[in-house]
Design a protein around this motif. Structure first.
Motif, PDB file in Angstrom:
ATOM      1  N   ALA A   1      95.040  84.011 -41.493  1.00 39.14           N
ATOM      2  CA  ALA A   1      94.000  84.491 -40.287  1.00 39.14           C
ATOM      3  C   ALA A   1      93.343  85.810 -40.437  1.00 39.14           C
ATOM      4  N   GLN A   2      93.809  86.325 -41.877  1.00 42.30           N
ATOM      5  CA  GLN A   2      92.814  87.920 -42.407  1.00 42.30           C
ATOM      6  C   GLN A   2      91.631  86.869 -42.632  1.00 42.30           C
ATOM      7  N   LEU A   3      91.585  86.027 -43.634  1.00 43.40           N
ATOM      8  CA  LEU A   3      91.274  85.498 -44.599  1.00 43.40           C
ATOM      9  C   LEU A   3      89.976  84.556 -43.619  1.00 43.40           C
ATOM     10  N   GLN A   4      90.417  84.361 -43.078  1.00 40.77           N
ATOM     11  CA  GLN A   4      89.154  83.060 -41.813  1.00 40.77           C
ATOM     12  C   GLN A   4      88.500  84.182 -41.039  1.00 40.77           C
ATOM     13  N   TRP A   5      89.184  85.451 -40.554  1.00 41.90           N
ATOM     14  CA  TRP A   5      88.474  85.682 -39.822  1.00 41.90           C
ATOM     15  C   TRP A   5      86.869  86.722 -41.133  1.00 41.90           C
ATOM     16  N   TRP A   6      87.365  87.235 -42.280  1.00 40.81           N
ATOM     17  CA  TRP A   6      86.686  86.947 -43.231  1.00 40.81           C
ATOM     18  C   TRP A   6      85.849  85.902 -43.201  1.00 40.81           C
ATOM     19  N   SER A   7      85.504  85.130 -43.274  1.00 39.22           N
ATOM     20  CA  SER A   7      84.783  83.707 -43.792  1.00 39.22           C
ATOM     21  C   SER A   7      83.911  83.531 -42.600  1.00 39.22           C
ATOM     22  N   GLU A   8      84.677  84.288 -40.736  1.00 39.54           N
ATOM     23  CA  GLU A   8      83.758  84.181 -40.455  1.00 39.54           C
ATOM     24  C   GLU A   8      82.663  85.012 -39.780  1.00 39.54           C
ATOM     25  N   HIS A   9      83.228  85.770 -39.720  1.00 43.36           N
ATOM     26  CA  HIS A   9      82.263  87.081 -39.455  1.00 43.36           C
ATOM     27  C   HIS A   9      81.895  88.565 -40.022  1.00 43.36           C
ATOM     28  N   GLY A  10      82.005  88.867 -41.670  1.00 47.97           N
ATOM     29  CA  GLY A  10      82.193  89.430 -42.641  1.00 47.97           C
ATOM     30  C   GLY A  10      80.731  89.478 -42.793  1.00 47.97           C
ATOM     31  N   GLY A  11      80.227  87.879 -42.392  1.00 51.32           N
ATOM     32  CA  GLY A  11      78.586  88.498 -43.013  1.00 51.32           C
ATOM     33  C   GLY A  11      78.321  88.999 -42.228  1.00 51.32           C
ATOM     34  N   PHE A  12      78.228  89.025 -41.143  1.00 48.57           N
ATOM     35  CA  PHE A  12      77.416  89.781 -39.992  1.00 48.57           C
ATOM     36  C   PHE A  12      78.052  91.536 -40.119  1.00 48.57           C
ATOM     37  N   ARG A  13      78.834  91.639 -40.574  1.00 48.56           N
ATOM     38  CA  ARG A  13      79.468  92.930 -40.980  1.00 48.56           C
ATOM     39  C   ARG A  13      78.342  93.571 -42.191  1.00 48.56           C
ATOM     40  N   HIS A  14      78.482  93.077 -42.827  1.00 44.82           N
ATOM     41  CA  HIS A  14      77.548  93.108 -43.801  1.00 44.82           C
ATOM     42  C   HIS A  14      75.826  93.216 -43.522  1.00 44.82           C
ATOM     43  N   ARG A  15      75.563  92.326 -43.312  1.00 42.81           N
ATOM     44  CA  ARG A  15      74.146  92.033 -43.263  1.00 42.81           C
ATOM     45  C   ARG A  15      73.882  92.534 -42.078  1.00 42.81           C
ATOM     46  N   LEU A  16      74.536  93.654 -41.382  1.00 42.81           N
ATOM     47  CA  LEU A  16      74.015  94.413 -40.259  1.00 42.81           C
ATOM     48  C   LEU A  16      74.150  95.750 -41.304  1.00 42.81           C
ATOM     49  N   ALA A  17      74.979  96.112 -41.599  1.00 43.15           N
ATOM     50  CA  ALA A  17      75.318  97.071 -42.816  1.00 43.15           C
ATOM     51  C   ALA A  17      74.017  97.528 -43.303  1.00 43.15           C
ATOM     52  N   ARG A  18      73.613  96.309 -44.336  1.00 39.11           N
ATOM     53  CA  ARG A  18      72.715  96.867 -44.737  1.00 39.11           C
ATOM     54  C   ARG A  18      70.490  96.695 -44.474  1.00 39.11           C
ATOM     55  N   HIS A  19      70.591  96.138 -43.065  1.00 40.70           N
ATOM     56  CA  HIS A  19      69.966  96.443 -42.512  1.00 40.70           C
ATOM     57  C   HIS A  19      69.834  97.921 -42.075  1.00 40.70           C
ATOM     58  N   ILE A  20      71.076  98.247 -41.924  1.00 46.98           N
ATOM     59  CA  ILE A  20      70.654  99.334 -40.899  1.00 46.98           C
ATOM     60  C   ILE A  20      70.461 100.704 -42.689  1.00 46.98           C
ATOM     61  N   ASP A  21      70.748  99.787 -43.734  1.00 43.47           N
ATOM     62  CA  ASP A  21      69.992 100.400 -44.584  1.00 43.47           C
ATOM     63  C   ASP A  21      68.744 100.884 -44.789  1.00 43.47           C
ATOM     64  N   ALA A  22      68.425  99.443 -44.489  1.00 45.63           N
ATOM     65  CA  ALA A  22      66.886  99.290 -45.194  1.00 45.63           C
ATOM     66  C   ALA A  22      65.706  99.932 -44.046  1.00 45.63           C
ATOM     67  N   THR A  23      66.758  99.819 -42.229  1.00 47.09           N
ATOM     68  CA  THR A  23      65.476 100.078 -41.381  1.00 47.09           C
ATOM     69  C   THR A  23      64.689 101.864 -40.699  1.00 47.09           C
ATOM     70  N   GLU A  24      66.935 102.516 -41.576  1.00 45.05           N
ATOM     71  CA  GLU A  24      67.348 103.332 -40.469  1.00 45.05           C
ATOM     72  C   GLU A  24      66.974 103.976 -39.537  1.00 45.05           C
ATOM     73  N   PRO A  25      67.384 103.350 -38.068  1.00 46.32           N
ATOM     74  CA  PRO A  25      66.737 103.561 -36.713  1.00 46.32           C
ATOM     75  C   PRO A  25      68.010 104.751 -37.225  1.00 46.32           C
ATOM     76  N   ASP A  26      67.489 105.521 -35.841  1.00 44.04           N
ATOM     77  CA  ASP A  26      68.151 106.988 -35.270  1.00 44.04           C
ATOM     78  C   ASP A  26      69.620 106.760 -34.399  1.00 44.04           C
ATOM     79  N   VAL A  27      69.301 105.578 -34.223  1.00 43.41           N
ATOM     80  CA  VAL A  27      70.283 105.284 -33.744  1.00 43.41           C
ATOM     81  C   VAL A  27      71.090 103.749 -33.001  1.00 43.41           C
ATOM     82  N   VAL A  28      72.110 103.452 -33.037  1.00 44.37           N
ATOM     83  CA  VAL A  28      72.275 101.988 -33.295  1.00 44.37           C
ATOM     84  C   VAL A  28      73.230 101.743 -31.666  1.00 44.37           C
TER      85      VAL A  28
END
Length: 411
Positions: free
Chosen positions: A101-128
């Motif tokens: 179940a843990q592996l399945q969650w990371w496979s399905e949703h981990g990309g959203f978390r990872h790409r969002l972190a990279r996007h925040i670093d790239a755009t540096e918003p004041d609030v998310v």
């Protein structure tokens, strides 16, 4: 430098997992809020993470950026596309075995978390600002190097979003991560004061009651509205909205009111079931499923009553929209969101929850259908009731969130 230009330097990033062609209440609130804040001078970006490359259902201001973080197929190699298809088969597994179940969650949703972190670093918003639990989970557990303020915007009864095993992802890992994500936010918005009691005491000082804003309708439009003998119901065609009770109620009152009709607006998983119910009860000429409409203002102004038989509501955007268009509303006394907005016999009618719900609903509707004077009185009181949800008041509260100030709306 003008105030407008100063504010434009304040970057606000709204995050929601799915936005393409979605016409739900939370999506409507998100778009309306983003547009209104853009009009006040903020730099706004909407971030989603979905495979459909479609536009939002509701129109965005031209200056608002919409970014879909989900990788497009044309930008992926053939092996990556094949791997993606294999993973989608894996995601459909619903056994949720320990470890798997843990592996399945990371496979399905981990990309959203990872790409969002990279996007925040790239755009540096004041609030998310994360809208709805999937985005709250992704943002709460994202680990960007850049650290903006984080705000969780919730739009339902908390028990339904975080404890109900049948909502959102059924994976128990997702439910656990949904709850723990709240710990990583600087602020959490919930729709009703009564919802605050659900949250862990350690989170209480971060809570803010954030009602949905109601747009004012021109008084002339309401005064000149050509009301027809029509009861309207608006909401997703899902079990929780209980449209079937309205259909059953109509069977009881159709003979007394042969010149009245009932129209149900919305789409959803039980559309075929409701259509079959209407057919079996012989109501096809009087009860109609109308699907989506981009002209809801016209619908409200043509109707005489809003029937809202839902089991519960996070806030009840449909209710406030109906009241804003001068419609008296009818709903069950134990429906959260309805009983917070409406006052019984003042701006609407509370339907008793004891006994036969469909019979009680039929009785309440018949009472209003017989009495145009009561409808007019409730209509006027409903307009006055909405003062506390006025758009400028709620937008002022959003500005406090953006600038990290701790205040509370009077609702």
């Amino acid at each position: 430098m003008s105030e407008q230009r100063i504010l434009r330097n304040t970057k606000v990033c709204f995050v929601i997992q799915k936005l393409a062609l979605r016409s739900g209440g939370a999506e409507r609130v998100l778009i309306d809020t983003a547009n209104a804040l853009y009009d006040r001078g903020y730099a706004i970006e909407l971030v989603s993470h979905e495979h459909r490359g479609k536009k939002p259902f509701y129109p965005l201001r031209k200056g608002i950026i919409h970014t879909n973080l989900y990788p497009r197929d044309k930008n992926r190699t053939r092996i990556e596309r094949l791997w993606g298809r294999l993973r989608s088969v894996f995601h459909k597994n619903r056994l949720y075995l320990p470890g798997l179940a843990q592996l399945q969650w990371w496979s399905e949703h981990g990309g959203f978390r990872h790409r969002l972190a990279r996007h925040i670093d790239a755009t540096e918003p004041d609030v998310v600002i994360a809208f709805l639990p999937p985005a709250v989970t992704a943002l709460g557990h994202a680990k960007p190097k850049y650290k903006p303020r984080r705000f969780a915007s919730l739009h339902n009864v908390p028990e339904q979003d975080f404890d109900n095993t049948q909502r959102w992802d059924l994976n128990p890992v997702d439910r656990r991560l949904r709850k723990s994500a709240l710990e990583h936010f600087d602020g959490i918005g919930t729709l009703l004061p009564e919802f605050c009691d659900w949250f862990d005491p350690a989170l209480r000082d971060r809570l803010l009651v954030m009602p949905n804003a109601v747009k004012t309708v021109q008084a002339e439009k309401i005064a000149t509205a050509k009301r027809t003998k029509k009861v309207v119901s608006v909401g997703r065609l899902a079990d929780v909205k209980r449209h079937h009770l309205l259909i059953e109620a109509w069977l009881d009152i159709q003979e007394e009111f042969p010149d009245w009709s009932c129209e149900i607006y919305g789409v959803g998983p039980i559309e075929a079931q409701l259509a079959q119910q209407i057919k079996e009860l012989g109501l096809s000429e009087k009860v109609h499923l109308r699907g989506h409409s981009k002209s809801m203002e016209r619908v409200y102004l043509e109707s005489a009553i809003l029937a809202h038989p839902a089991e519960f509501e996070g806030f009840g955007l449909v209710i406030t929209e109906a009241l804003a268009h001068g419609l008296p509303v009818v709903g069950f006394e134990d429906c959260s969101g309805f009983n917070f907005i409406v006052r019984d016999q003042v701006s609407g009618i509370f339907v008793p929850s004891e006994g036969s719900r469909s019979a009680n609903l039929a009785q309440a509707l018949a009472h209003l259908m017989r009495d145009p004077e009561t409808r007019a009185r409730l209509s006027q009181a409903g307009l006055e009731e909405l003062e506390r949800f006025r758009e400028d008041k709620v937008l002022d509260l959003w500005e406090e969130v953006i600038h990290g100030k701790k205040t509370q709306a009077e609702v």
